[in-house]
Design a protein around this motif. Structure first.
Motif, PDB file in Angstrom:
ATOM      1  N   THR A  88       0.875  -1.166   0.000  1.00 23.48           N
ATOM      2  CA  THR A  88       0.000   0.000   0.000  1.00 23.48           C
ATOM      3  C   THR A  88       0.913   1.216   0.000  1.00 23.48           C
ATOM      4  N   ARG A  89       0.880   1.976  -1.063  1.00 16.34           N
ATOM      5  CA  ARG A  89       1.730   3.160  -1.184  1.00 16.34           C
ATOM      6  C   ARG A  89       1.224   4.267  -0.256  1.00 16.34           C
ATOM      7  N   ALA A  90       2.131   5.137   0.163  1.00 17.77           N
ATOM      8  CA  ALA A  90       1.783   6.240   1.074  1.00 17.77           C
ATOM      9  C   ALA A  90       0.595   7.040   0.550  1.00 17.77           C
ATOM     10  N   SER A  91       0.516   7.207  -0.751  1.00 21.07           N
ATOM     11  CA  SER A  91      -0.579   7.979  -1.347  1.00 21.07           C
ATOM     12  C   SER A  91      -1.884   7.199  -1.412  1.00 21.07           C
ATOM     13  N   GLU A  92      -1.855   5.918  -1.022  1.00 18.52           N
ATOM     14  CA  GLU A  92      -3.032   5.057  -1.131  1.00 18.52           C
ATOM     15  C   GLU A  92      -3.599   4.619   0.212  1.00 18.52           C
ATOM     16  N   LEU A  93      -3.150   5.230   1.318  1.00 20.59           N
ATOM     17  CA  LEU A  93      -3.681   4.843   2.626  1.00 20.59           C
ATOM     18  C   LEU A  93      -5.191   4.994   2.620  1.00 20.59           C
ATOM     19  N   ASP A  94      -5.872   4.058   3.252  1.00 16.80           N
ATOM     20  CA  ASP A  94      -7.330   3.983   3.208  1.00 16.80           C
ATOM     21  C   ASP A  94      -7.946   4.628   4.446  1.00 16.80           C
ATOM     22  N   ALA A  95      -8.706   5.699   4.262  1.00 15.37           N
ATOM     23  CA  ALA A  95      -9.364   6.387   5.381  1.00 15.37           C
ATOM     24  C   ALA A  95     -10.770   5.840   5.641  1.00 15.37           C
ATOM     25  N   GLN A  96     -11.176   4.836   4.868  1.00 14.16           N
ATOM     26  CA  GLN A  96     -12.505   4.252   5.063  1.00 14.16           C
ATOM     27  C   GLN A  96     -12.457   3.204   6.169  1.00 14.16           C
ATOM     28  N   THR A  97     -12.138   3.666   7.380  1.00 13.77           N
ATOM     29  CA  THR A  97     -12.025   2.809   8.550  1.00 13.77           C
ATOM     30  C   THR A  97     -12.652   3.542   9.719  1.00 13.77           C
ATOM     31  N   ALA A  98     -12.929   2.856  10.797  1.00 13.89           N
ATOM     32  CA  ALA A  98     -13.587   3.478  11.947  1.00 13.89           C
ATOM     33  C   ALA A  98     -12.729   4.616  12.498  1.00 13.89           C
ATOM     34  N   GLN A  99     -13.384   5.698  12.921  1.00 13.26           N
ATOM     35  CA  GLN A  99     -12.705   6.888  13.407  1.00 13.26           C
ATOM     36  C   GLN A  99     -13.220   7.260  14.792  1.00 13.26           C
ATOM     37  N   SER A 100     -12.464   8.129  15.474  1.00 13.37           N
ATOM     38  CA  SER A 100     -12.860   8.675  16.770  1.00 13.37           C
ATOM     39  C   SER A 100     -12.555  10.169  16.776  1.00 13.37           C
TER      40      SER A 100
END
Length: 140
Positions: A9-21
């Motif tokens: 997973t390239r730095a530019s491709e990190l996935d933000a579609q994950t649980a957040q707080s």
């Protein structure tokens, strides 16, 4: 036989579609959502200067963290009166079902963690607490 290969997973491709707080921003590099991983979530977590999460826990997940840069604090216990401080190079283990608040103690510098969680990034958020309940905390 299926060929097995590493998944990058390239730095530019990190996935933000994950649980957040709240203001604690999690981006996964390795997770079941976008890699073949089945039993691990590994990502970058950041808090802008003075920002914090609301109280939360990570359900049945075991969590390991590593501070890349900054001064973090984790509040826990009755009324979040207990805390541990973390600085560049420190590791932390957060047990399953432990309610806590993650804080960037700096009002000028970003806090960046690497976080590993098994089996996934599960987050249960709770009602927020007033800032003045968290000893030593102040917003930017």
């Amino acid at each position: 036989m299926t060929k097995v290969v590493p998944v990058v997973t390239r730095a530019s491709e990190l996935d933000a579609q994950t649980a957040q707080s709240g203001d604690c921003v999690r981006k996964s590099g390795v997770s079941p959502q976008h890699t073949p991983a089945k039993n691990i979530w590994f990502g970058r977590v950041s808090n802008e200067p003075g920002h914090r999460s609301p109280p939360h826990h990570h359900e049945h997940c075991e969590t390991g963290g590593y501070v890349l840069k900054g001064h973090g604090r984790i509040y826990f216990g009755d009324d979040y009166k207990e805390f541990v401080d973390l600085h560049d190079g420190d590791f932390v283990f957060v047990p399953p079902f432990m309610p806590h608040v993650e804080v960037n103690m700096s009002t000028t510098e970003e806090l960046v963690w690497l976080t590993c969680r098994t089996p996934d990034n599960l987050v249960t958020n709770f009602d927020d607490v007033p800032d003045d309940q968290l000893e030593g905390y102040r917003r930017a």
